[in-house]
Each structure stands twice: as structure tokens, then as C-alpha cells.
Design an enzyme around this catalytic site. Structure first.
Site, PDB file in Angstrom:
ATOM      1  N   THR A  19      17.195 -17.475 -39.446  1.00 54.59           N
ATOM      2  CA  THR A  19      15.979 -17.392 -40.269  1.00 54.59           C
ATOM      3  C   THR A  19      14.898 -16.514 -39.626  1.00 54.59           C
ATOM      4  O   THR A  19      14.198 -15.771 -40.306  1.00 54.59           O
ATOM      5  CB  THR A  19      15.422 -18.805 -40.503  1.00 54.59           C
ATOM      6  N   CYS A  62      14.840   9.238 -37.926  1.00 50.91           N
ATOM      7  CA  CYS A  62      13.834   8.620 -38.801  1.00 50.91           C
ATOM      8  C   CYS A  62      12.818   7.840 -37.976  1.00 50.91           C
ATOM      9  O   CYS A  62      11.637   7.842 -38.264  1.00 50.91           O
ATOM     10  CB  CYS A  62      14.474   7.692 -39.824  1.00 50.91           C
ATOM     11  N   SER A 115       8.665 -22.189 -43.543  1.00 48.93           N
ATOM     12  CA  SER A 115       7.389 -21.503 -43.424  1.00 48.93           C
ATOM     13  C   SER A 115       6.305 -22.569 -43.337  1.00 48.93           C
ATOM     14  O   SER A 115       6.401 -23.574 -44.036  1.00 48.93           O
ATOM     15  CB  SER A 115       7.187 -20.638 -44.672  1.00 48.93           C
ATOM     16  N   ARG A 117      15.230 -20.644 -45.634  1.00 46.91           N
ATOM     17  CA  ARG A 117      14.262 -21.616 -45.116  1.00 46.91           C
ATOM     18  C   ARG A 117      14.966 -22.962 -44.926  1.00 46.91           C
ATOM     19  O   ARG A 117      15.966 -23.231 -45.576  1.00 46.91           O
ATOM     20  CB  ARG A 117      13.113 -21.799 -46.100  1.00 46.91           C
ATOM     21  N   HIS A 165       0.267 -16.914 -40.877  1.00 41.40           N
ATOM     22  CA  HIS A 165      -0.617 -17.455 -41.910  1.00 41.40           C
ATOM     23  C   HIS A 165      -1.800 -18.169 -41.266  1.00 41.40           C
ATOM     24  O   HIS A 165      -1.728 -18.582 -40.112  1.00 41.40           O
ATOM     25  CB  HIS A 165       0.119 -18.483 -42.772  1.00 41.40           C
ATOM     26  N   VAL A 213      27.044 -25.557 -30.595  1.00 40.42           N
ATOM     27  CA  VAL A 213      27.058 -26.980 -30.286  1.00 40.42           C
ATOM     28  C   VAL A 213      27.897 -27.686 -31.340  1.00 40.42           C
ATOM     29  O   VAL A 213      27.637 -27.562 -32.539  1.00 40.42           O
ATOM     30  CB  VAL A 213      25.626 -27.549 -30.251  1.00 40.42           C
ATOM     31  N   CYS A 260      22.500   8.254 -37.382  1.00 41.74           N
ATOM     32  CA  CYS A 260      22.592   7.772 -36.007  1.00 41.74           C
ATOM     33  C   CYS A 260      23.667   6.716 -35.804  1.00 41.74           C
ATOM     34  O   CYS A 260      23.940   6.325 -34.676  1.00 41.74           O
ATOM     35  CB  CYS A 260      21.244   7.212 -35.575  1.00 41.74           C
TER      36      CYS A 260
END
Ligand SMILES: Cc1cc2nc3c(=O)[nH]c(=O)nc-3n(C[C@H](O)[C@H](O)[C@H](O)COP(=O)(O)OP(=O)(O)OC[C@H]3O[C@@H](n4cnc5c(N)ncnc54)[C@H](O)[C@@H]3O)c2cc1C
Lengths: 429, 525
Positions: B53, B438, B373, B346, B62, B203, B478
Site C-alpha cells: 500500500t 526523461c 488513510s 487500503r 493530510h 511470516v 532506458c
């Protein structure tokens, strides 16, 4: 510190592909002997060394050559001139006053202050997300040009079971190339209702090898979390939207994308050169000079040509133009605009600075059409026209108007020419 | 001290603290623990830190305004935001406080409400009342510095915002940080101070004796440990169950975002921009348009429940949904400048709040779960809270004198002056060899990444450390060069180089071999 010498050549050419080679050579022939050519790769030739198929040079040499052969002719000629070639050297920046900042391992940071510049950086391939292909992001999604490089230069196979999306020339050529190397090509899928590549490539690369070419089809999903495990393809409707119930799964380990080329103009933009939103290349005049004085452009950086021969031709015009700029100085007169008319997508050059010269026009149609006449007009008076049995969007059309042609049209108009129009019309009319 | 992850180094027999999961939570906690003890081991099943994540979020620190008052995540978000500058100090990671512009539009109130009211009243509410509600809400949550903006002030700041905008609130504390770079820097600094990181180590079980955790079982052996921290992200419920410390369920929720070409969108928005929608359904904060830490623009994310914890796909509908949503807020949006789309999962619990607590049933086992989040924004506060818990479980509470908070960040060519570039190139000519045009990345940077403290073993690892292949050509130019350097530096054939670990092969074989296979096949038939 590495000892530094600032270079102040008469001309700097950015890019050592066919465009750069042609421009440097033409400028050299036109009497400039202090030229620097900058190339980021380990060798000259641009994309040509990896294009081992034939079909190059039919217009310029009236011969059929492979890519490496075509490039070698120019590389050999360059070797006989005084052009200084900087290989393995990356241009980082071009300022509007034409100062170039570059870097390589041997010299470190390099500053070049030339009197004129020719932009010849070529183009790059569009990537997956620019064409919105949903799905996962596994290994095995590769552009056709990169696949071509892997196979032809590096001797590596990017996959075994291949689906090709897009029927541009490189995609078609890679369909054949993969097949010849023992990979299984499941099909070439094209979203448009007409192929993107030249007719000869469709025949020689697909039909001759029994590779299916499916028009009005696209890939709607990429499967596989680590490596591509397959793709979903679907028929598209007239708005190019996938039709859900036509979706079907195709087992493959590689998706090759041939979904278009984009002129590589990051350097140009920084220098303040104005780009044409349609071609994505610099707006140029009949001498391939951009909107910034002393900065010229040629080849695929201007617009993506279908044949290398046209790349070479524009590069020679740019090279001679740059030489003239350096040697004679040059004042541009009030520009005359060149406008695309009926069934013309765009025209290069986009403007003319001097009507007293021969001008090569390059243009593409918007949609295929039979029995048409392509013509250049000054006002309503024809300057030049040519009949075509069939026109396709991938194919570049050309017209050359001599100074005399234009003068005559101007006379017929009875006034000064203030714009030129290029159009494709029904031959019957 | 110091060190690096050795290839397939054997697991130690025991450790004082084992942290499961090297996402932003696990890495933040590791760096906090290592201030007190170097006897800490971090395990992750993936090939790299931040590989789940954490690498796929929107990089926003935030302020906490979007979270429900009274929740743990709201509290830790506000606290985390406040701690952030100090948190990144010494790590060589940039934190940008670009702020959040909350835009009030005619859509802010749903038509189910506005259709009963006179136009004038609606206008008044949107222009006068709603900004004050937002301000009051922010004050209640402890968010400093918010200001109300008029329509004109919005356009002065963000000229591309819809002309339908009515008013706005600016929240200056919103920040941006590259989440995977931060996680990597935290892990590297922990390693530098003695922590040990084991990747590709999953694990599979946790042994509990007499009500206390005794060891962690992995695919590569067992480690005895009196303290185990479960920071396993989307899998935190599974890991908790292994220790008998579960009782909660993670229900994966996918979020997709779109990323745009930096050259075209660099100046498109200057702060994060979000449209304020009241009573709007959905469990994401509605998302927004925001610059990334690297200056690309991103749009998103969506919020879609998914059964598959590895479902990082993105559908055509999701892409359209994002465009539809943002066309209203940013009507002249340069759609064709898209260069990438990504999605992440999430890890919410059914209660939609963080669970950060020592297990009541299994002594020595600490859950850090439900970290959806604002897990990135709250990371410093999460680490602070967890170290408090760990002190209680026996981790020493005096700071090590030899703790070194400064992580030496490898040089990045693009960020140097010409003089600095020259002197580097003189020492190491590979700094003069641009691999990725780039993003202007040099061969030396790639080599450094491959031999770094957490060695980059595959193309994605190199990409995350150096940006090779992240630009507008997405690796077309690349990709091969990068694979070639990995093969050379690691002493492996190029056909063994992967994109991101086992199964993600890049080259099938050398040319001509397939032909030979074909011939052999035919001969055998
Ligand atoms: C689309 C999207 C946008 C977001 N935007 C923001 C944002 O802007 N700001 C913000 O603050 N937050 C945001 N978030 C939330 C934020 O990304 C998460 O809260 C945060 O990344 C969680 O970190 P973590 O370390 O807890 O989990 P993870 O990053 O998932 O790390 C858990 C790790 O545990 C490992 N693991 C799991 N099981 C095992 C096992 N059995 N053995 C070994 N290892 C194991 C995994 O491999 C993984 O690496 C967003 C999330 C999404 C999906």
C-alpha cells in the site's frame, strides 16, 4: 577539474540519426566546416541500426536498402568531413540564445555556443497509459521499437507468445520479426477501421505469415500480476468504444504496443520554439527554420514521417538553411501561412518566409479516399496539383512548388499571395 | 554498525523486537525503536520495502480535517502532521507544505437539499455558511492556520479551478512527501543504526506459549522474540490471527489514481485541490487533484471494495470515473498528458479506525492494524504511540547515545549544480552517463542503488530509488540499459533480471534459442 574548452562552432546539430546526419552533411557541403554533432547513443544512425529489414532509400537512392546500410552511407560521408561528433553525450538544455548544455563521461559538463542549431532528436514511442489500457502492470508490456532493439541489437527475446496492439509500421514489422525468431504472434489488433502502417508492410509482414490483422479491435484489459498472462480484446464501435459482449481473452506473455510516435521536443520547448499541436513538432518555414531565429528542425522531430527518405530531404533543407543563416545572415519577411484544407490533417512547413524559392510540402490526409487530387492553392489559383488513385492517413503526400509556379499563381490572383492552402479533393470535380 | 541486506542472509535466531511489515508503519516504528535498541528485525514478504500500500498512495500529509472527530486516526493525523518536519529531518527527504484548497461549488450541497430552497438562500449558504462550518470543524480538530478564500482569491491561487467555484477554505498545513522514499529512508536509517531488514521473508506462523509470544515462523526460518509488532497492512488481520490476537477483519478497499506528465502539468495546480461535497457517499476523502512530491500532477483516488488483497488492477470504468469527477473541478484538464495509472489497497477494519494496542490476549504482541488513510500522514504519531507501548513491554526507554539520525542520501544528478556535477564526474565518470533521458538519471545513480543499503535487485527497485523509467517514455528508452546494468552489477545473466521479483521475467531467452526449441519440438513429433 577536467580542463574545459567552450565550443563556439558555426553550427550544432542535436541528434545523430538520419536527420542529424543529413543536416550536418548538407551544411558542410554548403560551406560550413565548423560543425558539432551531438548524439546520446554509442553510435550514429539513430533508430536505423535496429531496422534490419529493407525498404529504405527508394526515393533518395532509388535503391532498396536496410536501415543499417542507409545509415552507413551517411556515416561514411560524415567521416570524410570536419564535423566533430560527440557520442555518448546528452544534451540537457538548449537556451533560446542557442547555448547548449550537454554532459558526457569524458568531459563532464559541456557548453556549446553555436551560431545556428539544427534540432534532429527524432521521436519516441507512445506508452501504455497514453492509450488508456486498463488492467495490471506486469512485466511484458513493451513498445514495438524497444522490442525491435532487444531482438536486433541486444539479441534478446522479450517474449514467446505475442499480441501486438496497433498496426503502425513498426508493429507490423515486429509481427514478422517475432515470427522469424520462433515466437508465436497471436494477432495484430488495430482500433481504427483502417491499418496504421503502409500497405506493403501489411502484405509482407502479416498476410505472408498468416498473422491475423483485426481492424476495429482493441485491448481492454491486461491480465497477470507479475508477468503478462493474457489480454482481453474487444471489437470497438464507431466511437472507438469497446463493445462489452465482444470481449474475448487471448493467452499471451507479451503485449507489444505500436500505438504511435511522438516527436521528442522537450529540448525545443525549453528553447522557446513554438510547437504545432497537430504534429507535436516545431512550426517551421520552407527552410525548416523554427519560430526562433537560427534554430532549425528536421526529420521526425518536426512530424513523424513514414519514409526515411523524407527525413533526409528535410534535413538537407535544414542543413542548407542553417548554412545560409550562418554565412549570409538572413532576414525573414512577413510570413505567409500554409493552411490545411479539405481532407488534410496538417502540412509541413506551416509557414513560408520567402516565396521566391522552391518549396517542398509534406502533408497527410485525415481519412482514406479514392480518386482524388491533392493540390496547393494560392488564394483560388492552383500552384501545383497531383492525382492519386488512393490516399491513406499513414502515407505522407508531397508536393513541390517552384518559385515560378508560385509567381504564376500570384499573377493569376492579381495580388500578393498572403496564404497558401493545401487540399485533397475529388478528382471528378 | 551499519550494513546492508545480504542476499539470502540467514535469519538471526532471536531478536528483541520483530516488526512484521516494512510499509510506512513498520519502517517508522523501526526507526523509532532503533533509537533505544539495535536489537530489532524487520520482516517483509515482498522484494522491497514499501512494496504494497505504501508505494501506491497519494503522498499527502493530510491535516486531519477529513477525519471524524474522536477517532484515533483523526487524533494521530493531526499529531502526525505537526511532527512531520522533525520526523523527516536528517533523512534527506523533502516535505513540501503545499496546502489544501477546499473548493465550494454548487455541487457542495446535494440537489436533494437545494431543490427545496430559493436560489438566493442556497448561494448564501454556500458562500457564507459552508466556509464557516469548515473553519469551525477545523478549529475543533486542532488544525491551525485555515483561511476563507473568496472566489477571486481561489482563481488567483489556482487559475484552472472551475468558474463555478463559489468560495473556498485554504488549509496551509497539508504536506506532500514521497511515501516510498520516506519508508526507504526510514528503513535505511534504522539499518544504519543496527536494525536488520529481511525481505522476501513471509511470516507464516507465530508461536505463543503461556499466553506470551515466543517466536515468529517464516518461509526462511524461525526467530525467537519476546516482542512482535504487527504492521502487516492489508494482511494485519491474518497475522494477528496467527498470534491469537485477532478479532478484527480487514476489508480491502482499492484506490486508483492517475499520474500526468510533469512537463505539461507542473504548474497546473500549486496546492492540493479538492471539491467539497457534503453528505456525499463513499469512504475515501473524495480525493483531489494534487502535485506529487516529484512535481507530477495526480488525480484520485477512487474507493472500491475488492475481495482480492492483491487486486492492484485499474479498470476502464475507474479511469473514466476519475476523469468525470475532475472535469468538473478542473474543466480544461490536459487529459492526453496522462503517463501512468496505479492503484493501491487500503486496509480498513469494519470500524473504520486504526487499531494500535498491545494484545490483551497475547503478551508481547502489538497490533498496528487498520492503517488506512491517513496512515502516511499519521506515521510519526503512530511510531510515537507504538514506542510508548513498547517501553511498557520492556524496550529500554533511554535513548542510545550512538544513535545517528542522519541518513546519507545518495547524490542525484538533477539536483546538483554544474560544478558539483563536474567534480562527481571526475571522480566517477558514470555520473556523466545519462541512462534515463526523461528523468535525467545517470548510470552512477543506478549502480549506487544496486549496491545501496537496501540493494535494488530488480527494475522496479531501481526505478523507485532513481526514477529510471518513471518519465513520459515509461522505460521505452532506458529499460534495456537498466536491465543490463543490474545484470552486470549483480553478476547474473540478463535473462534472470526481473521487473519486481520472482515470476516477473523481462526477457524470455536469447534470440535463436526459441528457434532451436521449435526445431527440437518438430523433430520430436
Ligand atoms: C489509493 C490510496 C491513496 C492513499 N493516499 C494517502 C495519502 O495521501 N495520505 C495518507 O496519509 N495515506 C494515504 N493512504 C493510506 C496509506 O497508504 C496507508 O495508510 C499506509 O501506506 C499503510 O502503511 P502500512 O505500513 O501500515 O501498510 P503497508 O504499506 O501495506 O505495509 C504492510 C507490509 O506488510 C507486509 N506483510 C504483510 N503480511 C506479511 C507477512 N505475513 N509476512 C511478512 N510481511 C508481511 C506487506 O508485504 C507490506 O509491505 C492511501 C491509500 C491508498 C490505497
Amino acid at each position: 577539474m577536467i580542463s574545459k574548452k567552450k565550443r563556439t562552432p558555426q553550427l550544432a546539430v542535436i541528434g545523430g540519426g538520419p536527420a542529424g546526419l543529413g543536416a550536418a552533411l548538407a551544411a558542410s557541403k554548403a560551406g560550413i566546416d565548423d560543425i558539432v554533432m551531438i548524439e546520446r547513443d554509442i553510435e550514429l544512425g539513430g533508430i536505423l541500426p535496429q531496422c534490419i529489414h529493407d525498404g529504405f532509400g527508394s526515393k533518395v537512392f532509388k535503391e532498396v536498402l536496410t536501415g543499417p546500410q542507409y545509415a552507413q552511407r551517411y556515416i561514411d560521408e560524415i567521416a570524410r568531413t570536419n564535423v566533430e561528433v560527440l557520442l555518448n553525450t546528452m544534451v540537457l538544455e538548449l537556451a533560446s540564445n542557442r547555448t547548449i548544455t550537454a554532459v558526457n563521461s569524458a568531459e563532464g559538463m559541456i557548453t556549446i555556443e553555436p551560431k545556428a542549431v539544427v534540432l534532429a532528436m527524432g521521436c519516441r514511442e507512445r506508452s501504455r497509459h497514453q492509450v488508456f489500457i486498463p488492467g495490471y502492470r506486469p512485466a511484458g508490456v513493451i513498445t514495438a521499437g524497444a522490442a525491435q532493439r532487444d531482438i536486433n541489437i541486444e539479441g534478446l527475446m522479450p517474449g514467446r507468445k505475442i499480441v501486438i496492439l496497433g498496426s503502425g509500421d513498426i508493429g507490423l514489422i515486429m509481427a514478422r520479426r517475432f515470427t522469424l525468431e520462433g515466437a508465436q504472434v497471436e494477432g495484430v489488433y488495430e482500433i481504427m477501421d483502417h491499418p496504421g502502417g503502409l500497405p506493403r508492410n501489411i502484405v509482407q509482414c502479416c498476410y505472408d505469415y498468416d498473422i491475423p490483422l483485426l481492424l476495429s479491435h482493441t485491448v481492454t484489459f491486461i491480465h497477470g500480476k507479475k508477468r503478462v498472462e493474457g489480454v482481453t480484446v474487444a471489437h470497438v464501435d464507431a466511437d472507438l468504444k469497446a463493445v462489452k459482449d465482444t470481449e474475448c481473452f487471448i493467452d499471451c506473455d507479451t503485449l507489444v504496443l505500436s500505438v504511435g510516435l511522438i516527436p521528442e521536443n522537450e529540448i525545443s520547448k525549453h528553447a522557446g520554439v513554438t510547437l504545432d499541436p497537430v504534429t507535436a513538432g516545431p512550426i517551421v518555414d520552407e527552410r525548416m527554420e523554427t519560430t526562433v531565429d537560427g534554430i532549425f528542425a528536421c526529420g521526425n522531430v518536426v512530424n513523424v514521417f513514414d519514409l526515411v527518405d523524407y527525413v533526409t530531404r528535410t534535413s538537407e533543407v535544414a542543413g542548407r538553411g542553417a548554412a545560409e543563416y550562418v554565412l549570409a545572415g538572413r532576414k525573414r519577411e512577413a510570413p505567409v501561412r500554409v493552411l490545411p484544407g479539405r481532407n488534410v490533417k496538417y502540412v509541413v512547413p506551416q509557414f513560408v518566409s520567402d516565396l521566391g524559392r522552391d518549396i517542398d510540402f509534406y502533408f497527410r490526409v485525415e481519412h482514406p479516399e479514392r480518386a482524388v487530387t491533392a493540390r496547393v492553392l494560392a488564394g483560388t489559383s492552383p500552384v501545383k496539383s497531383k492525382k492519386h488513385k488512393m490516399v491513406h492517413p499513414p502515407e505522407m503526400l508531397t508536393a513541390t512548388a517552384t518559385a515560378a509556379d508560385i509567381a504564376e499563381a500570384a499573377k493569376a490572383e492579381g495580388r500578393q499571395v498572403d496564404s497558401l492552402l493545401v487540399e485533397v479533393v475529388d478528382s471528378g470535380k | 554498525m551499519g550494513g546492508s541486506v545480504k542476499e539470502a542472509a540467514p535469519l538471526p535466531e532471536s531478536a528483541g523486537v520483530v516488526i512484521i511489515g516494512a510499509g510506512i508503519s513498520g519502517c517508522s516504528i523501526a526507526r523509532e525503536v532503533v533509537k533505544y535498541t539495535d536489537d530489532v528485525v524487520i520482516l517483509d514478504k515482498e522484494t522491497d520495502v514499501a512494496d504494497e500500500t505504501t508505494k501506491a498512495n497519494n503522498a499527502e500529509v493530510h491535516s486531519g480535517i477529513g477525519e471524524k472527530t474522536g477517532t484515533l486516526k483523526q487524533k494521530l493525523n493531526v499529531r502526525g502532521n505537526r511532527l512531520y518536519d522533525e520526523f523527516v529531518e536528517g533523512l534527506g527527504i523533502e516535505l513540501k507544505r503545499q496546502g489544501l484548497l477546499i473548493v465550494i461549488t454548487p455541487r457542495t450541497l446535494p440537489t436533494s437539499i437545494t431543490r427545496w430552497l430559493p436560489k438566493r438562500v442556497v448561494r448564501y449558504v454556500l458562500e457564507r455558511v459552508v466556509p464557516r462550518l469548515i473553519m469551525r470543524n477545523g478549529r475543533k480538530k486542532g488544525i491551525p492556520g485555515q483561511t476563507v478564500l473568496t472566489r477571486q482569491e481561489i482563481f488567483d491561487r489556482e487559475p484552472h479551478v472551475t468558474r463555478n467555484a463559489i468560495a473556498g477554505v485554504f488549509d496551509p498545513t497539508y504536506g506532500l512527501v514521497s511515501p516510498y522514499k520516506l519508508a526507504m529512508a526510514l528503513a535505511e536509517n534504522a539499518i544504519q543504526n543496527g536494525a536488520r531488514l529481511f525481505l522476501e521473508t513471509e511470516v507464516t506462523g507465530i508461536k505463543v506459549e503461556g499466553g506470551a509470544v515466543v517466536s515468529v515462523v517464516t518461509n526462511r526460518g524461525e526467530i525467537r522474540a519476546p516482542i512482535v509488532v504487527n504492521a502487516a497492512g492489508v494482511f494485519a488481520d491474518k497475522v494477528a490471527d496467527m498470534a491469537g490476537a485477532g478479532g478484527f477483519e480487514i476489508h480491502p478497499r482499492k484506490g486508483a489514481s492517475l499520474l500526468f506528465d510533469r512537463d505539461i502539468t507542473a504548474d497546473y495546480v500549486h496546492s492540493s485541490v479538492a471539491e467539497f461535497r457534503m453528505f456525499h457517499k463513499g469512504h475515501s476523502k473524495g480525493g483531489g487533484a494534487m502535485p506529487t512530491a516529484e512535481g507530477n500532477l495526480q488525480l484520485g483516488p477512487t474507493a472500491i471494495e475488492t475481495g482480492d488483497r492483491y487486486d492492484t488492477s485499474i479498470s476502464a470504468e475507474e479511469i473514466e470515473e476519475i476523469f468525470d469527477r475532475f472535469y468538473y473541478l478542473l474543466p480544461d484538464f490536459p487529459r492526453s498528458a496522462i503517463i501512468s495509472a496505479f492503484s493501491g489497497i487500503r486496509a480498513p477494519t469494519l470500524d473504520e479506525d486504526f487499531i494500535i494496542e498491545p494484545s490483551a490476549r497475547t503478551k508481547g504482541f502489538v497490533n498496528v492494524a487498520g492503517i488506512q488513510s491517513p496512515g502516511l500522514a499519521a506515521a510519526p504519531a503512530i511510531a510515537e504511540m507504538v514506542i510508548g507501548i513498547l517501553h511498557g513491554l520492556g524496550v529500554p526507554d533511554t535513548r542510545r547515545e550512538d544513535f545517528d539520525p542522519v541518513r546519507p542520501a545518495p547524490p542525484r544528478f538533477t539536483e546538483l549544480t554544474d560544478e558539483e556535477r563536474d567534480s562527481l564526474i571526475e571522480k566517477d565518470p558514470d555520473f556523466g552517463h545519462i541512462i534515463c533521458r526523461c528523468e535525467t538519471v545517470t548510470e552512477a545513480e543506478v549502480v549506487n542503488a544496486i549496491h545501496g543499503p537496501i540493494p535494488a535487485k530488480n527494475m522496479d527497485m531501481v526505478k523507485r530509488r532513481t526514477r529510471v523509467g518513471m518519465g513520459r517514455c515509461q522505460g521505452g528508452f532506458c529499460g534495456f540499459r537498466c536491465a543490463e546494468i543490474i545484470a552486470r552489477e549483480r553478476g547474473i545473466p540478463i535473462t534472470e533480471v526481473t521487473k519486481d521479483g520472482a515470476g516477473s521475467w523481462v526477457f524470455a531467452d536469447e534470440t535463436k534459442h526459441l528457434l532451436a526449441e521449435g526445431d527440437a519440438g518438430e523433430a520430436g513429433q
